[in-house]
Enzyme design. Structure first.
Site, PDB file in Angstrom:
ATOM      1  N   LYS A   1       0.813  -1.228   0.000  1.00  0.00           N
ATOM      2  CA  LYS A   1       0.000   0.000   0.000  1.00  0.00           C
ATOM      3  C   LYS A   1       0.845   1.276   0.000  1.00  0.00           C
ATOM      4  O   LYS A   1       0.383   2.345  -0.414  1.00  0.00           O
ATOM      5  CB  LYS A   1      -0.912   0.022   1.220  1.00  0.00           C
ATOM      6  CG  LYS A   1      -2.050  -0.978   1.174  1.00  0.00           C
ATOM      7  CD  LYS A   1      -3.194  -0.466   0.347  1.00  0.00           C
ATOM      8  CE  LYS A   1      -4.459  -1.296   0.539  1.00  0.00           C
ATOM      9  NZ  LYS A   1      -5.546  -0.796  -0.323  1.00  0.00           N
TER      10      LYS A   1
ATOM     11  N   SER B   1       1.563  -9.834  -0.696  1.00  0.00           N
ATOM     12  CA  SER B   1       1.215  -8.409  -0.619  1.00  0.00           C
ATOM     13  C   SER B   1       1.465  -7.759   0.733  1.00  0.00           C
ATOM     14  O   SER B   1       1.630  -6.541   0.808  1.00  0.00           O
ATOM     15  CB  SER B   1      -0.255  -8.221  -1.017  1.00  0.00           C
ATOM     16  OG  SER B   1      -1.074  -9.114  -0.277  1.00  0.00           O
TER      17      SER B   1
END
Length: 330
Positions: A55, A312
């Site tokens: 992110k 991720s």
């Protein structure tokens, strides 16, 4: 340029903006998984970012893009978002590194350790209401009354382009990649990676993986427009949540770049989390394990292929890992 606003040009601009604040993460070969599936299984380690998740790329790109366009003074009132996890941490870190005030709005349900982690990155936290929606109402108030700037979690071309820099790195490190498997929720990660991969190597398959329950993007693609779904508790909690009923960017982009779409069960997520820890000595959150879950649960035939899995993020507690191990029967 399509109406979603993401192009190869915006991806390269994003890469330039984030270069000194974001890690260019390793792409490593998994010997154990490659042998098991008779393929070249490559792991993209976004777990190596300073905040532990991908992110950060989107948050940094958006803030630097805003400064470039409007000047630093335009962000003097600060930036604001609502997030219980990776996005909140990313915005806090990015804002701090750029000397911009940040407020992260959280519901009262968010555990104290997550709040403390965000505050440790220099952001102010606001505990508001008993749900993410109520926390977001505070975000909207701060934007309208105090002139703060919203940093959305996924549905903005600048956020998507930041995440898409992962795709540029994949194409450089493995130009003949056959398939990339990406967790899919709001669509910022898959949309960005898919935009990069399809522009550079159209033959590479882009596979999205959603939760088996409460997957808003799955339902929205089926319906042809954004759909609201009830959130359910999941080991892959980062893949929960809606895509926004006024979605302007990611739904169209995901539809354009994704070749196939799979859903995975809680047991498959649990098994993959434990396998990755056991085989690779990497602790990953449920959402980061779904690429492996998809191969295992759906028996994907990847023999002889070069396949990248996007690990991720690593935002997982030991209690959640214990839950995963119990569910996987390990």
């Amino acid at each position: 340029m399509h109406d979603h606003g993401v192009s190869l040009e915006t991806l390269y601009q994003a890469r330039r903006r984030i270069a000194d604040k974001v890690v260019r993460t390793p792409l490593i070969r998994s010997a154990a998984l490659s042998e098991r599936f008779d393929a070249e299984i490559l792991l993209k380690l976004e777990t190596h970012q300073p905040t532990g998740a991908f992110k950060l790329r989107g948050a940094v790109n958006m803030l630097v893009a805003l400064i470039e366009r409007h000047g630093r003074g335009a962000l003097a009132a600060g930036v604001v978002t609502a997030s219980t996890g990776n996005h909140g941490r990313a915005v806090a870190y990015a804002a701090s590194s750029l000397g911009i005030p940040a407020v992260i709005c959280l519901s009262r349900l968010v555990p104290d350790n997550k709040v403390a982690a965000i505050e440790a990155l220099g952001a102010e936290t606001r505990r508001v209401g008993a749900s993410q929606d109520e926390a977001f109402a505070e975000v909207e108030r701060l934007v309208s009354e105090h002139g703060m700037t919203l940093v959305p979690p996924f549905d903005d071309p600048r956020i998507v382009a930041g995440q898409g820099t992962i795709g540029l790195e994949l194409m450089e490190d493995c130009p003949d990649l056959d398939r990339v498997i990406v967790g899919l929720s709001g669509g910022g990660l898959l949309g960005g990676i898919g935009a990069a991969v399809k522009a550079i190597r159209p033959a590479c398959r882009v596979t999205g993986v959603s939760l088996s329950h409460g997957a808003a993007m799955w339902e929205s693609l089926e319906a042809g427009h954004p759909v609201a779904v009830d959130e359910v508790e999941s080991l892959g909690d980062s893949l929960g949540g809606g895509i926004g009923l006024d979605n302007r960017c990611t739904l169209a982009l995901v539809r354009e770049v994704m070749d196939d779409h799979l859903q995975v069960s809680e047991r498959a997520i649990a098994t993959a989390m434990v396998d990755i820890l056991q085989d690779e000595k990497l602790l990953v959150e449920g959402a980061a394990a779904v690429g492996l879950s998809a191969i295992e649960e759906h028996g994907l035939d990847v023999r002889g292929q070069r396949v990248a899995l996007i690990l991720s993020g690593n935002g997982v507690s030991l209690a959640t890992l214990d839950r995963a191990r119990a569910l996987a029967g390990r």
